[in-house]
Write a protein that holds these residues in place. Structure first.
Motif, short mmCIF file in Angstrom:
data_model
loop_
_atom_site.label_atom_id
_atom_site.label_comp_id
_atom_site.label_asym_id
_atom_site.label_seq_id
_atom_site.Cartn_x
_atom_site.Cartn_y
_atom_site.Cartn_z
N VAL A 35 -5.36 4.47 -9.63
CA VAL A 35 -4.73 4.02 -8.39
C VAL A 35 -5.76 3.32 -7.51
CG1 VAL A 35 -3.50 4.74 -6.30
CG2 VAL A 35 -3.09 5.93 -8.46
N VAL A 36 -5.36 2.16 -7.00
CA VAL A 36 -6.15 1.44 -6.01
C VAL A 36 -5.32 1.44 -4.74
CG1 VAL A 36 -7.14 -0.78 -5.35
CG2 VAL A 36 -7.21 -0.03 -7.75
N TYR A 37 -5.84 2.06 -3.68
CA TYR A 37 -5.16 2.04 -2.39
C TYR A 37 -5.81 0.96 -1.54
CZ TYR A 37 -3.61 3.26 2.27
OH TYR A 37 -3.08 3.19 3.53
N THR A 38 -5.03 0.01 -1.05
CA THR A 38 -5.59 -1.15 -0.36
C THR A 38 -5.91 -0.90 1.11
OG1 THR A 38 -3.43 -2.00 0.29
CG2 THR A 38 -4.31 -2.73 -1.85
N GLY A 39 -5.36 0.15 1.69
CA GLY A 39 -5.56 0.38 3.11
C GLY A 39 -4.47 -0.29 3.93
N LEU A 40 -4.63 -0.19 5.23
CA LEU A 40 -3.63 -0.70 6.17
C LEU A 40 -3.70 -2.20 6.36
CD1 LEU A 40 -4.05 2.01 8.94
CD2 LEU A 40 -2.05 1.69 7.50
#
Length: 134
Positions: A35-40
């Motif tokens: 999983v890559v979470y890109t942020g806000l």
């Protein structure tokens, strides 16, 4: 040997509430996915670029701002333009039922509404996102 499913989890637009996206990202990771979470505050362009660079199998969008029609539509357009329509797009948020039908017409594979369990999201991703072969 099967490779792990790769998912980009993103918060498009100006929506600053990311707790749900972080919970889903962690649940998918704990279920064995990359999983890559890109942020806000990501633009559709940034999200699609990240998905292509990371060789993602899926993009999960979290939209609570009410801009879901615009944001999902643009992500789908950009994926088509980049010849990356094989990346499965799903999402969640506060999205009216009528809009869910419209998003599905655009090619969004699934929308999870408030109350969806992380187990149901994991199960759906495993069943609907092709596992790459390495």
């Amino acid at each position: 040997m099967e490779a792990r499913i790769r998912v980009v989890v993103a918060k498009p637009g100006l929506d600053g509430h990311d707790r749900g996206a972080k919970v889903v990202a962690r649940a998918l990771r704990d279920a064995g996915m990359e999983v890559v979470y890109t942020g806000l505050h990501q633009t559709p362009e940034q999200i699609v670029e990240t998905a292509i660079q990371e060789d993602a199998d899926a993009i999960g969008l979290s939209v609570l701002s009410g801009a879901h029609m615009t944001l999902f539509r643009r992500v789908m357009e950009l994926l088509a333009e980049r010849d990356a329509s094989d990346i499965v797009v799903f999402g969640g948020g506060i999205i009216p039922a009528d809009d869910i039908a419209e998003l599905e017409k655009l090619g969004v594979a699934r929308i999870f509404t408030p109350g969806a369990t992380t187990a149901s999201i994991i199960e759906w991703v495993r069943a609907n996102v092709a596992t790459p072969v390495s």
